[in-house]
Scaffold this active site. Structure first.
Site, PDB file in Angstrom:
ATOM      1  N   ALA A 130       2.025  -0.393  -8.520  1.00 15.82           N
ATOM      2  CA  ALA A 130       2.859  -1.074  -7.530  1.00 15.82           C
ATOM      3  C   ALA A 130       3.717  -2.125  -8.228  1.00 15.82           C
ATOM      4  O   ALA A 130       3.546  -2.408  -9.411  1.00 15.82           O
ATOM      5  CB  ALA A 130       1.983  -1.725  -6.463  1.00 15.82           C
ATOM      6  N   CYS A 165      -1.486  -7.345  -1.560  1.00 19.35           N
ATOM      7  CA  CYS A 165      -2.064  -6.403  -0.593  1.00 19.35           C
ATOM      8  C   CYS A 165      -3.292  -6.973   0.109  1.00 19.35           C
ATOM      9  O   CYS A 165      -3.579  -6.611   1.249  1.00 19.35           O
ATOM     10  CB  CYS A 165      -2.419  -5.097  -1.286  1.00 19.35           C
ATOM     11  N   GLU A 199       1.162  -4.612   8.479  1.00 17.60           N
ATOM     12  CA  GLU A 199       1.307  -5.280   7.185  1.00 17.60           C
ATOM     13  C   GLU A 199       2.776  -5.614   6.939  1.00 17.60           C
ATOM     14  O   GLU A 199       3.644  -4.747   6.971  1.00 17.60           O
ATOM     15  CB  GLU A 199       0.784  -4.395   6.056  1.00 17.60           C
ATOM     16  N   THR A 202       2.325   6.139   1.546  1.00 17.33           N
ATOM     17  CA  THR A 202       2.412   6.923   0.318  1.00 17.33           C
ATOM     18  C   THR A 202       1.045   7.433  -0.097  1.00 17.33           C
ATOM     19  O   THR A 202       0.900   8.578  -0.545  1.00 17.33           O
ATOM     20  CB  THR A 202       3.027   6.083  -0.815  1.00 17.33           C
ATOM     21  N   SER A 215       1.458   1.681  -0.942  1.00 18.85           N
ATOM     22  CA  SER A 215       1.409   1.609   0.521  1.00 18.85           C
ATOM     23  C   SER A 215       0.473   2.657   1.112  1.00 18.85           C
ATOM     24  O   SER A 215       0.166   3.681   0.481  1.00 18.85           O
ATOM     25  CB  SER A 215       2.813   1.807   1.099  1.00 18.85           C
ATOM     26  N   GLY A 244      -7.937   2.447   1.577  1.00 18.75           N
ATOM     27  CA  GLY A 244      -8.098   3.232   0.369  1.00 18.75           C
ATOM     28  C   GLY A 244      -9.460   3.824   0.164  1.00 18.75           C
ATOM     29  O   GLY A 244     -10.348   3.748   1.025  1.00 18.75           O
ATOM     30  N   GLU A 281      -5.716   2.569  -3.849  1.00 20.72           N
ATOM     31  CA  GLU A 281      -5.807   1.133  -3.537  1.00 20.72           C
ATOM     32  C   GLU A 281      -4.569   0.804  -2.728  1.00 20.72           C
ATOM     33  O   GLU A 281      -3.464   0.703  -3.261  1.00 20.72           O
ATOM     34  CB  GLU A 281      -5.864   0.321  -4.836  1.00 20.72           C
ATOM     35  N   GLU A 317     -11.769   0.349  -8.411  1.00 19.50           N
ATOM     36  CA  GLU A 317     -11.327  -0.034  -9.741  1.00 19.50           C
ATOM     37  C   GLU A 317     -12.118  -1.268 -10.159  1.00 19.50           C
ATOM     38  O   GLU A 317     -12.743  -1.931  -9.339  1.00 19.50           O
ATOM     39  CB  GLU A 317      -9.820  -0.309  -9.744  1.00 19.50           C
ATOM     40  N   PRO A 368       5.034   3.157 -13.664  1.00 22.31           N
ATOM     41  CA  PRO A 368       5.184   1.895 -12.937  1.00 22.31           C
ATOM     42  C   PRO A 368       6.175   2.046 -11.802  1.00 22.31           C
ATOM     43  O   PRO A 368       6.914   3.033 -11.731  1.00 22.31           O
ATOM     44  CB  PRO A 368       5.719   0.948 -14.024  1.00 22.31           C
TER      45      PRO A 368
END
Length: 501
Positions: free
Chosen positions: A151, A292, A401, A236, A233, A474, A258, A478, A177
């Site tokens: 992101a 986020c 959001e 996506t 997002s 999500g 995530e 991680e 990226p």
């Protein structure tokens, strides 16, 4: 093959990037990776991964990652990365130099020798099925080629948090990226190469969402990728999940998502108000509000709300909005004109449609021209933080959001009530609680439906703890130790019989 894929073809698309401090001035032009670039990168990554895993011991891989950690922290790269992150994200340099750079270094040092440490126990099983002639071994092996898609709000940390554990366990990484923030990933590729990472083990592919979609499609159809890790997002992430589920046929790579959030931050009646205000500001204004996990639904006990709002507005007014390259700047501009307009649109929705009360901010902010070295004051994407009171759970600004500096303050009476309302969201990335009673804080944390919960602080994310969301926020995790091992490796059970059968 080099660490960074930048193949030039006549079909490559170019994208101009503009300064957040001056929307009329170009800061970079990037070249999109083509389908041929992607296929070549995948092939190179497959070859390089075998070399990285077979020819380098875990300790040798760890030593290389430790060198990369040192380069990030102590060399000219630290300055270069800091400047590029500010240039790309428009986040204040004070944030990036004190958090992003040392945290990126810490990620690499943490994961460098973790595989060697974790392999010391728990893999040998003696006397299976009461037999004295058999034993079993559980091996953890790399997934092979992995894909990371980052992101734009934390580009360096996205790249490091995916590549460090992946590479430590013997995987190769293709990283794409965001098209808005490409430079830190390119610098990271240089750092890895200088530290001794073999060519092809870490590669960077530039481009927008269409390049990401082609990368995922190619990864699945060519059956070359063992894992895809995506940060971005919900929309996506949902499309990516469907692509993997429907387009893979008999091939299913691991998938970590995530995604976004609309997190609750709860201020109980026994909370220290000044600390709660600091926490709310950390959870809403940090990184210009573009985080986020931000706690944008702030539930304040009705007995404290007046004092809380008064102190919140007072402290928010003290924040300096200005050039992100200035050390005393607290808030920089939004990353793009589009993102700035998105926040302004939601301010209008909250004020004119939802009927919430805008008690502070939510307006364009014009920085003095002398404070902006790169252009005029009126063209920057600067906003004042928006604080809404008299909010209700059914308002759009409370449910959706925004990804910007817009805080919604809601009131409550009872613990049971606020837990139920906090959990009513489709998101579940994070939550926060402020209380003087640690027992109450732990009890409430156990009932909140979120992957990350803070008590008496907010938005703290040490590498040692796993990170990820529940519900629409999500899947997968991680960071962490065992979680990282499970996410970036696959198990193999080996049964060995030494006697007759």
């Amino acid at each position: 093959s080099s660490s960074t894929t930048t193949t030039t073809t006549t079909r490559a698309l170019l994208l101009d990037l503009y300064h957040a401090t001056n929307a009329k001035q170009t800061r970079d032009t990037i070249q999109f990776a083509t389908p041929l670039d992607i296929q070549n990168a995948l092939n190179d990554a497959a070859v390089a991964q075998q070399i990285w895993y077979r020819d380098y011991t875990p300790s040798q891989r760890g030593d290389i990652l430790l060198k990369a950690s040192s380069l990030i922290r102590t060399s000219q790269y630290a300055k270069d990365l800091t400047c590029q992150e500010v240039k790309d994200t428009a986040r204040p340099i004070s944030e990036i130099s004190s958090y992003d750079i040392p945290t990126a270094s810490r990620f690499l040092s943490y994961y460098a020798h973790l595989p060697s440490i974790l392999s010391q126990g728990g893999t040998f099983h003696d006397q299976l099925e009461n037999s004295t002639t058999s034993f079993g071994i559980v091996k953890r092996e790399p997934l092979g080629v992995t894909v990371g898609i980052g992101a734009w709000n934390y580009p360096l940390l996205n790249a490091v948090s995916k590549s460090a554990p992946a590479m430590s366990f013997g995987n190769s990484v293709l990283f794409k990226p965001s098209e808005l923030t490409p430079n830190s990933a390119l610098l990271l590729a240089e750092i890895y190469e200088k530290a001794g990472v073999p060519p092809g083990v870490f590669q960077v592919l530039l481009g927008d969402g269409s390049v990401g979609e082609e990368l995922v499609r190619c990864s699945i159809t060519k059956k070359q990728v063992g894992k895809i890790s995506f940060t971005g997002s919900v929309a996506t992430g949902r499309r990516l999940n469907q692509t993997v589920a429907l387009g893979g046929g008999s091939y299913f790579p691991k998938l970590t998502l995530e995604l976004g959030g609309k997190s609750p931050l709860i201020v109980m009646d026994d909370a220290p108000v000044e600390q709660a205000v600091k926490g709310a500001m950390m959870g809403n204004w940090y990184s210009n509000g573009q985080v986020c996990s931000n706690g944008t639904r702030v539930f304040v006990h009705e007995s404290l709300v007046d004092e809380f709002v008064e102190k919140l507005v007072e402290q928010t007014k003290k924040l300096k909005i200005g050039n992100p390259m200035d050390l005393d700047t607290d808030l920089g501009p939004m990353i793009s004109e589009e993102q700035m307009q998105r926040v302004l649109d939601y301010v209008a929705i909250g004020r004119d449609q939802d009927g919430a009360e805008l008690v502070y901010g939510g307006e364009r902010y014009h920085v003095e021209e002398s404070a902006i070295a790169s252009g005029t004051a009126t063209s920057g994407n600067y906003l004042t933080p928006a604080i809404f009171t008299k909010c209700t759970d059914d308002m759009r600004i409370v449910q959706e959001e925004v990804f910007g500096m817009l805080m919604c303050i809601l009131t409550f009476k009872e613990e049971e009530e606020v837990i139920e309302r906090a959990n009513s969201s489709d998101y579940g990335l994070a939550a926060g609680i402020f209380t003087n009673h640690i027992g109450r804080g732990y009890r409430m944390a156990s009932r909140l439906e979120a992957g990350n919960v803070w008590v008496n602080t907010y938005n703290v994310a040490p590498v040692e703890l796993p990170w990820g969301g529940w519900k629409q926020s999500g899947s997968g995790r991680e960071n962490g130790s065992l979680d990282a091992m499970f996410e970036w490796t696959q198990s193999k059970s080996v049964y060995i019989e030494t006697g007759n059968i």
